[in-house]
Design a protein around this motif. Structure first.
Motif, PDB file in Angstrom:
ATOM      1  N   GLY A   1      52.739 143.533 141.649  1.00  0.00           N
ATOM      2  CA  GLY A   1      51.817 144.338 140.851  1.00  0.00           C
ATOM      3  C   GLY A   1      52.003 144.100 139.357  1.00  0.00           C
ATOM      4  O   GLY A   1      51.019 144.050 138.596  1.00  0.00           O
ATOM      5  N   ILE A   2      53.244 143.956 138.923  1.00  0.00           N
ATOM      6  CA  ILE A   2      53.486 143.687 137.503  1.00  0.00           C
ATOM      7  C   ILE A   2      52.965 142.304 137.119  1.00  0.00           C
ATOM      8  O   ILE A   2      52.401 142.107 136.031  1.00  0.00           O
ATOM      9  N   VAL A   3      53.124 141.343 138.019  1.00  0.00           N
ATOM     10  CA  VAL A   3      52.573 139.999 137.756  1.00  0.00           C
ATOM     11  C   VAL A   3      51.052 140.070 137.605  1.00  0.00           C
ATOM     12  O   VAL A   3      50.476 139.507 136.658  1.00  0.00           O
ATOM     13  N   ARG A   4      50.386 140.787 138.523  1.00  0.00           N
ATOM     14  CA  ARG A   4      48.925 140.937 138.426  1.00  0.00           C
ATOM     15  C   ARG A   4      48.536 141.648 137.127  1.00  0.00           C
ATOM     16  O   ARG A   4      47.562 141.281 136.461  1.00  0.00           O
ATOM     17  N   LEU A   5      49.293 142.680 136.774  1.00  0.00           N
ATOM     18  CA  LEU A   5      48.979 143.447 135.567  1.00  0.00           C
ATOM     19  C   LEU A   5      48.979 142.548 134.328  1.00  0.00           C
ATOM     20  O   LEU A   5      48.053 142.596 133.504  1.00  0.00           O
ATOM     21  N   ILE A   6      50.017 141.722 134.195  1.00  0.00           N
ATOM     22  CA  ILE A   6      50.154 140.895 132.990  1.00  0.00           C
ATOM     23  C   ILE A   6      49.201 139.709 133.003  1.00  0.00           C
ATOM     24  O   ILE A   6      48.561 139.403 131.999  1.00  0.00           O
ATOM     25  N   TYR A   7      49.074 139.051 134.150  1.00  0.00           N
ATOM     26  CA  TYR A   7      48.303 137.805 134.178  1.00  0.00           C
ATOM     27  C   TYR A   7      46.814 138.015 134.463  1.00  0.00           C
ATOM     28  O   TYR A   7      45.973 137.269 133.966  1.00  0.00           O
ATOM     29  N   ASP A   8      46.482 139.011 135.289  1.00  0.00           N
ATOM     30  CA  ASP A   8      45.090 139.136 135.743  1.00  0.00           C
ATOM     31  C   ASP A   8      44.360 140.346 135.205  1.00  0.00           C
ATOM     32  O   ASP A   8      43.145 140.433 135.343  1.00  0.00           O
ATOM     33  N   VAL A   9      45.072 141.330 134.663  1.00  0.00           N
ATOM     34  CA  VAL A   9      44.388 142.487 134.088  1.00  0.00           C
ATOM     35  C   VAL A   9      44.387 142.367 132.561  1.00  0.00           C
ATOM     36  O   VAL A   9      43.329 142.302 131.933  1.00  0.00           O
ATOM     37  N   TYR A  10      45.552 142.314 131.962  1.00  0.00           N
ATOM     38  CA  TYR A  10      45.629 142.222 130.502  1.00  0.00           C
ATOM     39  C   TYR A  10      45.509 140.771 130.018  1.00  0.00           C
ATOM     40  O   TYR A  10      44.919 140.506 128.973  1.00  0.00           O
ATOM     41  N   GLY A  11      46.088 139.851 130.770  1.00  0.00           N
ATOM     42  CA  GLY A  11      46.131 138.471 130.307  1.00  0.00           C
ATOM     43  C   GLY A  11      47.323 138.264 129.377  1.00  0.00           C
ATOM     44  O   GLY A  11      47.766 139.190 128.697  1.00  0.00           O
ATOM     45  N   ILE A  12      47.836 137.061 129.354  1.00  0.00           N
ATOM     46  CA  ILE A  12      49.041 136.765 128.571  1.00  0.00           C
ATOM     47  C   ILE A  12      48.801 136.973 127.073  1.00  0.00           C
ATOM     48  O   ILE A  12      49.646 137.531 126.365  1.00  0.00           O
ATOM     49  N   ALA A  13      47.623 136.570 126.601  1.00  0.00           N
ATOM     50  CA  ALA A  13      47.351 136.658 125.157  1.00  0.00           C
ATOM     51  C   ALA A  13      47.311 138.118 124.691  1.00  0.00           C
ATOM     52  O   ALA A  13      47.936 138.469 123.677  1.00  0.00           O
ATOM     53  N   LEU A  14      46.603 138.984 125.420  1.00  0.00           N
ATOM     54  CA  LEU A  14      46.507 140.386 125.014  1.00  0.00           C
ATOM     55  C   LEU A  14      47.852 141.099 125.178  1.00  0.00           C
ATOM     56  O   LEU A  14      48.216 141.949 124.346  1.00  0.00           O
ATOM     57  N   THR A  15      48.602 140.743 126.220  1.00  0.00           N
ATOM     58  CA  THR A  15      49.933 141.334 126.412  1.00  0.00           C
ATOM     59  C   THR A  15      50.815 141.032 125.205  1.00  0.00           C
ATOM     60  O   THR A  15      51.522 141.907 124.683  1.00  0.00           O
TER      61      THR A  15
END
Length: 487
Positions: free
Chosen positions: A254-268
């Motif tokens: 879930g944390i992987v999805r949150l960073i990569y697919d919801v927020y994206g690396i750039a916005l994170t």
């Protein structure tokens, strides 16, 4: 692209589960074949889909529930990383559980929920939207609780109560985060992330924190981990499933999805929320190892080791550099293989020799050599000793820390390796060089159903490290996923 395959792969564990509930207790043969047949078909489907996805083909299925509300199942490379792990380990754990539980009571209930748990994990991995993820995330909670309390004694009931006490507030936090986010952006589809910039920085950071809190319970991040060591009251196959495949991995995924697919690396990175999460993961890595050092029971020590090791995945995801991403993703597989090996062995020691405490391990290596070799491979991997798979994960995470400009990560990994050695090496010393007391109970390994899965997963842990450079290794697949997310 076809909608059949995502549904079919979910059905391989869902259909056996629904059928098993209706079987009488004495129908052990039908129960075993349903479980094993579903697991075998699932592995074949995973292999086929891996070839398809490697060639750029995607598959997805959509089920409309209400206006604006639908389930989306999607097969992509990240999905298959998780599903391939669960498919292989489901087969191994089923074989192990059949031998471990024998002709005990309530087996149709146990194996029904066991398969439902795997179905929920598969659905969570296939989820193509946040709502779909949340539905299967909650189904996972509901289907694992009966497994935790399966023994129906005071200890397991207390463990089940504690599991819900941690999980339900986490679920509430996750639901609030989803509603808050989607009320501004509309449905969040992982493959087509929307523009989150319609929300202020403060709102986005608050939502990120709620997400991390929600999935962090299952990922056993400090201080949300308290349920996991107590859940060791469950039977050994359930412990193996919780620690290697289902619950903790669902949280890390879930944390992987949150960073990569919801927020994206750039916005994170822009919001600066990755570094606090990485620091929390680093603290959990060290704290879990320190707590493992203090344990005198085998399964409790392994449980706190899980608290530490799962945070490697979170650390890699939060750092978000190329090597760190690969290291975190591949550890999702490597940790699963190594940790399930250790729990299989712990169950063998318990069932075949009556060993539950570390001070009872003296000399067991001579009486149960194959089990002890498997345990040794798993422990070496957890420490990070080559050529076992754990070394590969930690090597990439260390490189990732330097690449991300965070050299302290190398210090955390080194300290963690020393702590891992501090609690695993004394166990290995007792196993191989300790002298059994004259009143030590008899021990043997005459349980192929329990021993073969342990040997298979230990061999896989070794092969994943030895052949990490091969084109079909977990490392190669993690690199393929990372290439799709990184610029």
């Amino acid at each position: 692209m076809t909608a059949v395959l995502p549904v079919l792969i979910l059905a391989t564990s869902l259909v056996p589960a629904l059928l098993i509930f209706w079987l009488p207790e004495r129908a052990w043969r039908a129960r075993a074949w349903l479980n094993l047949g579903g697991a075998a078909v699932k592995i074949l489907l995973v292999v086929f889909l891996m070839v398809e996805v490697a060639n750029g083909v995607t598959h997805e299925a959509r089920l409309d529930l209400a206006p604006g509300l639908y389930l989306l199942l999607r097969v992509d490379a990240l999905t298959l990383l998780f599903v391939s792990l669960s498919a292989f380990l489901w087969l191994m754990t089923t074989i192990y559980a059949i031998a471990y539980l024998g002709e005990g009571p309530n087996l149709s209930r146990f194996f029904g929920f066991f398969s439902l748990c795997v179905a929920a994990t598969t659905g969570l991995a296939l989820a193509g939207t946040l709502i779909t993820f949340f539905i299967f995330f909650e189904l996972l909670t509901l289907t694992t609780w009966p497994l935790v309390v399966h023994k129906e004694n005071a200890k397991s009931v207390k463990a089940g109560r504690l599991y819900l006490a941690y999980s339900l507030p986490g679920s509430a936090a996750l639901l609030v985060a989803i509603i808050w986010l989607e009320s501004a952006t509309g449905p969040v589809i992982f493959a087509e992330p929307g523009d989150l910039r319609v929300l202020s920085d403060a709102s986005l950071m608050a939502i990120f924190a709620l997400f991390a809190l929600g999935v962090g319970v299952k990922a056993a991040l400090f201080p949300l981990h308290g349920w996991l060591p107590e859940a060791m009251a469950a039977p050994a196959p359930v412990s193996a499933l919780l620690h290697a495949v289902a619950v903790v991995k669902a949280g890390a995924f879930g944390i992987v999805r949150l960073i990569y697919d919801v927020y994206g690396i750039a916005l994170t990175a822009e919001l600066g929320v990755g570094l606090p999460l990485a620091l929390l993961a680093a603290f959990t890595i060290l704290w879990g190892s320190l707590r493992a050092l203090q344990q005198t029971e085998v399964k409790k020590r392994l449980a706190f080791s899980t608290v530490s090791q799962v945070s490697y995945i979170v650390l890699g995801a939060a750092l978000a550099g190329p090597y760190a991403v690969i290291g975190g993703l591949v550890h999702l597989v490597h940790q699963g293989l190594m940790k399930i090996t250790l729990f299989f062995c712990a169950g063998l020691y318990d069932e075949r020799a009556g060993i539950t405490r570390i001070d009872q391990l003296d000399g067991i290596g001579r009486r149960m050599p194959l089990t002890s070799i498997c345990f040794t491979i798993g422990a070496m991997g957890m420490i990070g000793i080559p050529p076992v798979a754990g070394f590969v994960s930690k090597f990439y995470l260390g490189l990732g820390g330097l690449q991300a400009g965070e050299p302290w990560v190398v210090g955390v990994l080194a300290a963690s390796a020393l702590l891992n050695a501090g609690y695993f090496l004394p166990m290995l010393y007792r196993i191989w060089f300790g002298v059994a007391s004259v009143d030590a109970p008899a021990a043997d390994e005459r349980s192929p159903g329990m021993l073969v899965p342990a040997v298979a997963t230990a061999a896989a842990s070794l092969a994943a490290g030895l052949f990490a450079g091969a084109a079909i290794s977990p490392l190669a697949w993690a690199s393929l996923i990372a290439a799709g997310y990184l610029p």
